[in-house]
Scaffold this active site. Structure first.
Site, PDB file in Angstrom:
ATOM      1  N   HIS A  10     -27.575   0.295  50.312  1.00  0.00           N
ATOM      2  CA  HIS A  10     -27.629  -1.022  49.879  1.00  0.00           C
ATOM      3  C   HIS A  10     -26.720  -1.961  50.464  1.00  0.00           C
ATOM      4  O   HIS A  10     -26.151  -2.951  49.511  1.00  0.00           O
ATOM      5  CB  HIS A  10     -27.446  -0.926  48.351  1.00  0.00           C
ATOM      6  CG  HIS A  10     -28.288   0.183  47.554  1.00  0.00           C
ATOM      7  ND1 HIS A  10     -29.543   0.211  48.070  1.00  0.00           N
ATOM      8  CD2 HIS A  10     -28.296   0.828  46.517  1.00  0.00           C
ATOM      9  CE1 HIS A  10     -30.329   1.157  47.347  1.00  0.00           C
ATOM     10  NE2 HIS A  10     -29.469   1.369  46.334  1.00  0.00           N
ATOM     11  N   GLU A  70     -38.025   1.252  43.201  1.00  0.00           N
ATOM     12  CA  GLU A  70     -37.473   0.182  43.964  1.00  0.00           C
ATOM     13  C   GLU A  70     -38.595   0.014  45.225  1.00  0.00           C
ATOM     14  O   GLU A  70     -38.790   0.887  46.149  1.00  0.00           O
ATOM     15  CB  GLU A  70     -36.279   0.478  44.703  1.00  0.00           C
ATOM     16  CG  GLU A  70     -35.162   0.877  43.661  1.00  0.00           C
ATOM     17  CD  GLU A  70     -34.057   1.571  44.405  1.00  0.00           C
ATOM     18  OE1 GLU A  70     -33.317   1.190  45.298  1.00  0.00           O
ATOM     19  OE2 GLU A  70     -33.999   2.817  43.714  1.00  0.00           O
ATOM     20  N   HIS A 107     -33.007  -3.593  42.036  1.00  0.00           N
ATOM     21  CA  HIS A 107     -32.571  -2.153  41.687  1.00  0.00           C
ATOM     22  C   HIS A 107     -32.341  -2.192  39.997  1.00  0.00           C
ATOM     23  O   HIS A 107     -31.417  -1.619  39.453  1.00  0.00           O
ATOM     24  CB  HIS A 107     -31.087  -2.027  42.075  1.00  0.00           C
ATOM     25  CG  HIS A 107     -30.672  -0.541  42.282  1.00  0.00           C
ATOM     26  ND1 HIS A 107     -31.306   0.485  41.391  1.00  0.00           N
ATOM     27  CD2 HIS A 107     -30.492   0.265  43.463  1.00  0.00           C
ATOM     28  CE1 HIS A 107     -30.731   1.680  41.852  1.00  0.00           C
ATOM     29  NE2 HIS A 107     -30.358   1.616  43.138  1.00  0.00           N
TER      30      HIS A 107
END
Length: 363
Positions: free
Chosen positions: A124, A327, A195
């Site tokens: 991420h 996601e 998220h």
């Protein structure tokens, strides 16, 4: 006299500022450091955001009895996200959602090393990804919020200056739309997503939620959750959600992929469709249905396997599997797999992606 005039100016400025904030109605002070922004639609849906991470803090939708239910778990105070053991709650993720193997990739013959923050890999966006950064938020109207961020060249090892914009809208059709845009001044890679951790009942286990994912294939991973490069069929595996099934139906099956992820933590290769949603979930108690549509080729399904009850949220601790994530994204580690859809963004291009979360009820 000078001191008295100075005090008068300060008082007038404070009154003007308070009046302006009251008239705009689009923010409030959280802990003195962050502002909270609210949007709503005429049907009563409400969403709450904060600056740190351009984060979706709360999303309230009507259940089968018309009672507003908060389907996104999170903290009451935006400052608490900075101290959380789970940094991704509701955050805008970038520059690259999901994992990159050992934080390494090549682009136009150049090798790049990203910051490592997930075992031996980058997750991420690295150690200070977009979820840790303070965005500029602007409420355009009652139902629209625009979030912007400028990421400098070399941010967590990524090449090029990246200007990112995310627009959140609550529509009259009871949908939350998320539109992403980005531009760069030199070749780079981009994979933006949100998220949010969902629980369509508002709290409790998510294992009896029913889930449909419109995907014939998924990307198997190794023990560090990096894709092998294979696009494997879901047929005959616990990963087949083409017909709606309870999340918990096969989650404890003997399967190496489930063992690696401690449950579901895998990317699905979505079937292109202009009619069917990419995924659809129904809360077993609330009757709330969430249908997801996206321009993205992939969807990461995470079943809350690493939740340990260490964070005290609005509705209690974040216990094991009390929330799930879906996601919308390009595939994990795409820069290192030529058969995956490209995540390269060039200076003469505009990165665009759109996802829509439509809410209805099963009565």
């Amino acid at each position: 006299m000078k001191s008295f005039k100075h005090q008068i100016k300060i008082i007038i400025l404070c009154i003007m500022t308070a009046t302006l904030m009251s008239c705009n109605g689009n923010s409030k002070n959280g802990d003195g450091s962050y502002k909270v922004f609210f949007i709503e639609n005429k049907q009563g849906m409400q969403a709450e955001f904060c600056e740190n991470g351009a984060r979706l803090m709360s999303l309230k939708v009507p259940d089968k009895n018309g009672i507003l239910t908060d389907v996104v778990i999170g903290f009451e105070n935006p400052a608490d996200y900075d101290k959380a053991t789970e940094p991704y709650f509701g955050a805008t993720i970038g520059r690259y959602g999901n994992r990159i193997a050992k934080g390494k990739f090549k682009l136009n013959g150049e090798s790049y090393q990203l910051t490592i923050n997930n075992g031996v890999n980058t997750l991420h966006g690295g150690k200070t990804g977009f979820q840790y950064q303070n965005w500029t938020l602007k409420k355009v109207n009652d139902s629209t919020l625009v979030c912007t961020l400028s990421s400098p060249d070399g941010d967590n090892g990524f090449p090029g200056k990246l200007n990112a914009k995310v627009t959140y809208v609550l529509t009259s059709a009871n949908a939350l739309t998320i539109a992403y845009e980005a531009t760069t001044n030199q070749p780079t890679i981009v994979n933006l997503t949100n998220h949010a951790f969902f629980n369509l009942n508002g709290s409790g286990s998510i294992l009896d939620h029913t889930l449909m994912i419109n995907a014939d294939r998924y990307t198997p991973v190794d023990s560090t959750l990096i894709p092998s490069g294979e696009l494997a069929p879901v047929t005959g595996t616990p990963f087949d959600f083409r017909i709606a099934e309870k999340i918990g139906f096969c989650i404890s099956a003997t399967n190496d992929q489930l063992r690696f992820g401690k449950g579901y933590d895998h990317n699905y290769v979505l079937n292109p469709s202009k009619i069917l949603p990419a995924a659809e979930v129904c809360g077993d108690k609330s009757g709330i249905i969430m249908s997801i549509y996206t321009t993205e080729p992939g969807l990461q399904f995470y079943s809350g396997n690493f939740m340990q009850g260490k964070n005290k949220l609005r509705n209690g601790p974040d216990n094991f599997r009390t929330a799930f994530c879906l996601e919308t994204q390009h595939f994990p580690d795409s820069p290192n797999h030529s058969n995956f859809p490209s995540t390269v963004l060039m200076p003469d291009e505009v990165y665009k992606s759109k996802s829509e979360y439509v809410f209805s009820v099963n009565r």
